[in-house]
Design an enzyme around this catalytic site. Structure first.
Site, short mmCIF file in Angstrom:
data_model
loop_
_atom_site.label_atom_id
_atom_site.label_comp_id
_atom_site.label_asym_id
_atom_site.label_seq_id
_atom_site.Cartn_x
_atom_site.Cartn_y
_atom_site.Cartn_z
N CYS A 32 0.82 -1.21 0.00
CA CYS A 32 0.00 0.00 0.00
C CYS A 32 0.85 1.26 0.00
O CYS A 32 2.01 1.23 0.38
CB CYS A 32 -0.85 0.06 1.27
SG CYS A 32 -2.15 -1.17 1.34
N CYS A 36 -2.99 4.83 2.68
CA CYS A 36 -4.09 3.90 2.40
C CYS A 36 -5.12 3.88 3.54
O CYS A 36 -4.76 3.86 4.72
CB CYS A 36 -3.56 2.48 2.19
SG CYS A 36 -4.90 1.32 1.78
N CYS A 63 -2.27 -2.94 -3.75
CA CYS A 63 -3.58 -2.78 -3.09
C CYS A 63 -4.57 -2.15 -4.06
O CYS A 63 -4.26 -1.17 -4.75
CB CYS A 63 -3.42 -1.89 -1.87
SG CYS A 63 -4.96 -1.38 -1.11
N CYS A 66 -5.82 1.62 -2.53
CA CYS A 66 -5.01 2.86 -2.63
C CYS A 66 -4.17 2.92 -3.90
O CYS A 66 -3.58 3.96 -4.19
CB CYS A 66 -4.12 3.00 -1.39
SG CYS A 66 -2.85 1.72 -1.26
ZN LIG Z 1 -3.87 0.11 0.26
#
Ligand SMILES: [Zn+2]
Length: 344
Positions: A32, A36, A63, A66
């Site tokens: 991330c 995030c 991810c 994000c």
């Molecule tokens: Zn994330």
């Protein structure tokens, strides 16, 4: 340490750090950007990466929330602070001016920006780095002087005192005559007569020469009147072997864990002595001058005379300015032989 700064950014979901690094969570296999909004991971499950490609190379997936690979490049001030952290880690003794110079900022502006982003001033950050390394060094078995030197303390007495306090090693302990210390020692024959080597569980605390066993044991008792002292070779074989080899000219580097209590100034002098190479000498005034105060010649001579670990702190390599051997705690004849042997 730098990772602490990065972790703080994750905890704060600080979007200014987006693009500066990503973090992978090893329980989910996902990486991330710092901001995030997904549930915050536990610290112990987090790994930091400078580049998204590194995270991917380690098997982490991007991810979906994000989208770290789509992060714009980081805030330049954040990048500057992260780079300054790295610079401090590589060179903890870097001055504020040097750091500001690298960052291309005025000292004032650099300091303010760094503190705002990192949460500590550059100086505090550098101190934290040094303290962390110093503790690591001690944990890994280095003696105090070596660990301090390698942590980047140089020979700053103020920092030494701080470090010594942190370890509970203050000159006051020594003043109590070794109260609470457990010392074991052995006496053996060597090229320079009788040799006594003593240690605490932490390291070597005494290396002395003499002509007889009784004289040496009494010297140890005088040095540590309140310690528990026993004659046995527990954990001493390596040290004695190294010293004997050194005396025979077969070993030019003598580094063993030490357990020394001393004043900050004595520590500084001893630290300096350890940097005089095998086979070389310095005069007392050269030592004082190189340590930054040529008026301290007598204090240097006194610190040399108070050295309790012959050879390990090579006070025999310090001589009078006129080239005369001057004094030696364990006799001028021994000093002469040591220097002759080192000269080859
Ligand atoms: Zn994330």
């Amino acid at each position: 340490m730098e990772t602490e700064v990065l972790w703080r950014a994750v905890e704060a979901r600080d979007a200014r750090f987006d693009g500066a690094f990503v973090f992978g969570v090893n329980t989910t296999g996902i990486f991330c950007r710092p901001s995030c909004s997904a549930r915050k991971p536990k610290r112990e499950n987090v790994l930091f990466f400078n580049e998204t490609a590194e995270a991917e190379a380690c098997g982490y997936r991007s991810c979906l929330r994000c989208r770290p690979t789509h992060a714009a490049s980081a805030d330049p001030q954040v990048m500057m602070a992260v780079e300054a952290c790295r610079e401090i880690e590589e060179m903890p003794e870097a001055t504020l001016d040097e750091l500001a110079g690298t960052a291309g900022l005025s000292t004032y502006h650099f300091q303010r920006t760094f503190k705002e982003i990192v949460g500590l001033s550059p100086k505090k950050y550098s101190e934290a780095i040094k303290m962390e390394r110093f503790k690591e060094g001690i944990r890994d078995g280095s003696d105090v002087v070596t660990a301090m030197y390698e942590a980047g303390y140089g020979s700053s007495s103020r920092l030494y005192e701080k470090a010594a306090q942190n370890l509970g090693m203050t000159p006051a302990i020594y003043k109590k005559g070794g109260k609470g210390m457990n010392i074991n020692y052995i006496i053996t024959d060597c090229e320079l007569g009788k040799l006594l080597v003593a240690r605490t569980p932490r390291g070597i605390c005494s290396v002395t020469f003499g002509d007889g066993d009784k004289e040496l044991r009494e010297g140890l008792d005088r040095e540590f009147p309140n310690a528990e002292i026993a004659e046995n070779d527990h954990d001493l074989k390596t040290a004695v072997d190294a010293i004997i080899k050194y005396l025979a000219g077969k070993n030019k580097r003598l580094v063993l864990p030490l357990d020394l209590q001393a004043t900050a100034f004595q520590m500084q002098v001893w630290d300096f002595l350890r940097k005089i190479p095998y086979g070389e000498t310095r005069s007392y005034s050269e030592v004082a001058e190189e340590m930054g105060d040529k008026k301290k010649v007598r204090a240097v001579a006194s610190a040399c005379a108070k050295n309790r670990v012959a050879l390990l702190i090579p006070c025999h390599r310090v001589i009078a300015s006129d080239g005369k051997l001057s004094g030696y705690r364990w006799g001028i004849e021994r000093k002469k032989k040591l220097l002759a042997a080192e000269a080859g």
